[in-house]
Design a protein around this motif. Sequence first.
Motif, PDB file in Angstrom:
ATOM      1  N   LYS A   1       0.955  -1.336   0.083  1.00  0.00           N
ATOM      2  CA  LYS A   1       0.147   0.148  -0.029  1.00  0.00           C
ATOM      3  C   LYS A   1       0.970   1.154   0.017  1.00  0.00           C
ATOM      4  O   LYS A   1       1.999   1.251   0.438  1.00  0.00           O
ATOM      5  CB  LYS A   1      -0.825   0.109   1.260  1.00  0.00           C
ATOM      6  CG  LYS A   1      -1.769  -1.079   1.185  1.00  0.00           C
ATOM      7  CD  LYS A   1      -2.884  -0.831   2.540  1.00  0.00           C
ATOM      8  CE  LYS A   1      -3.988  -2.145   2.511  1.00  0.00           C
ATOM      9  NZ  LYS A   1      -4.734  -2.026   3.691  1.00  0.00           N
ATOM     10  N   MET A   2       0.368   2.357  -0.243  1.00  0.00           N
ATOM     11  CA  MET A   2       0.940   3.565  -0.390  1.00  0.00           C
ATOM     12  C   MET A   2       1.412   3.825   1.155  1.00  0.00           C
ATOM     13  O   MET A   2       0.928   3.666   2.060  1.00  0.00           O
ATOM     14  CB  MET A   2       0.371   4.751  -1.209  1.00  0.00           C
ATOM     15  CG  MET A   2      -0.947   5.145  -0.473  1.00  0.00           C
ATOM     16  SD  MET A   2      -1.797   6.559  -1.180  1.00  0.00           S
ATOM     17  CE  MET A   2      -3.268   6.472  -0.454  1.00  0.00           C
ATOM     18  N   CYS A   3       2.354   4.890   1.273  1.00  0.00           N
ATOM     19  CA  CYS A   3       2.930   5.384   2.562  1.00  0.00           C
ATOM     20  C   CYS A   3       1.649   6.214   3.177  1.00  0.00           C
ATOM     21  O   CYS A   3       0.882   6.993   2.602  1.00  0.00           O
ATOM     22  CB  CYS A   3       4.051   6.457   2.483  1.00  0.00           C
ATOM     23  SG  CYS A   3       4.530   7.100   3.912  1.00  0.00           S
ATOM     24  N   PRO A   4       1.419   5.649   4.432  1.00  0.00           N
ATOM     25  CA  PRO A   4       0.322   6.347   5.008  1.00  0.00           C
ATOM     26  C   PRO A   4       0.649   7.808   5.705  1.00  0.00           C
ATOM     27  O   PRO A   4      -0.320   8.444   5.892  1.00  0.00           O
ATOM     28  CB  PRO A   4       0.297   5.465   6.548  1.00  0.00           C
ATOM     29  CG  PRO A   4       1.548   4.740   6.614  1.00  0.00           C
ATOM     30  CD  PRO A   4       2.048   4.650   5.395  1.00  0.00           C
ATOM     31  N   PHE A   5       1.963   8.161   5.558  1.00  0.00           N
ATOM     32  CA  PHE A   5       2.243   9.765   5.957  1.00  0.00           C
ATOM     33  C   PHE A   5       2.169  10.402   4.792  1.00  0.00           C
ATOM     34  O   PHE A   5       1.701  11.694   4.791  1.00  0.00           O
ATOM     35  CB  PHE A   5       3.405   9.608   6.842  1.00  0.00           C
ATOM     36  CG  PHE A   5       3.395   8.836   7.830  1.00  0.00           C
ATOM     37  CD1 PHE A   5       2.633   9.172   9.115  1.00  0.00           C
ATOM     38  CD2 PHE A   5       3.939   7.461   7.823  1.00  0.00           C
ATOM     39  CE1 PHE A   5       2.631   8.453  10.127  1.00  0.00           C
ATOM     40  CE2 PHE A   5       3.987   6.626   8.895  1.00  0.00           C
ATOM     41  CZ  PHE A   5       3.332   7.215  10.136  1.00  0.00           C
ATOM     42  N   CYS A   6       2.960  10.229   3.726  1.00  0.00           N
ATOM     43  CA  CYS A   6       2.962  11.178   2.777  1.00  0.00           C
ATOM     44  C   CYS A   6       2.236  10.760   1.420  1.00  0.00           C
ATOM     45  O   CYS A   6       2.182  11.398   0.345  1.00  0.00           O
ATOM     46  CB  CYS A   6       4.555  11.351   2.319  1.00  0.00           C
ATOM     47  SG  CYS A   6       5.323   9.776   1.237  1.00  0.00           S
ATOM     48  N   GLY A   7       1.709   9.485   1.326  1.00  0.00           N
ATOM     49  CA  GLY A   7       0.916   9.007   0.229  1.00  0.00           C
ATOM     50  C   GLY A   7       1.943   8.574  -0.771  1.00  0.00           C
ATOM     51  O   GLY A   7       1.317   8.166  -1.898  1.00  0.00           O
TER      52      GLY A   7
END
Length: 75
Positions: A6-12
Amino acid sequence: MSDELKMCPFCGGEGEGIRVDTTKMWTGMSDVIISAKVIHWCTREQGQPQTAIQVKGKTVQDAIDKWNTRRYVSE
């Protein structure tokens, strides 16, 4: 579980910026993976330090499963 990250939960961030690294040990007959980690460098924002996010696991699949886990806090 899935091998897809999945994409990074902080920066996308996603895709090429997220990678899986392994640590191997030579047993005398073959290499054995002893740990794995998912690592991502978040995009640097003006005035902010660059941040590396790492999630470690005992296997590649364990590290990926931990990376893909999201915990939401209800307000």
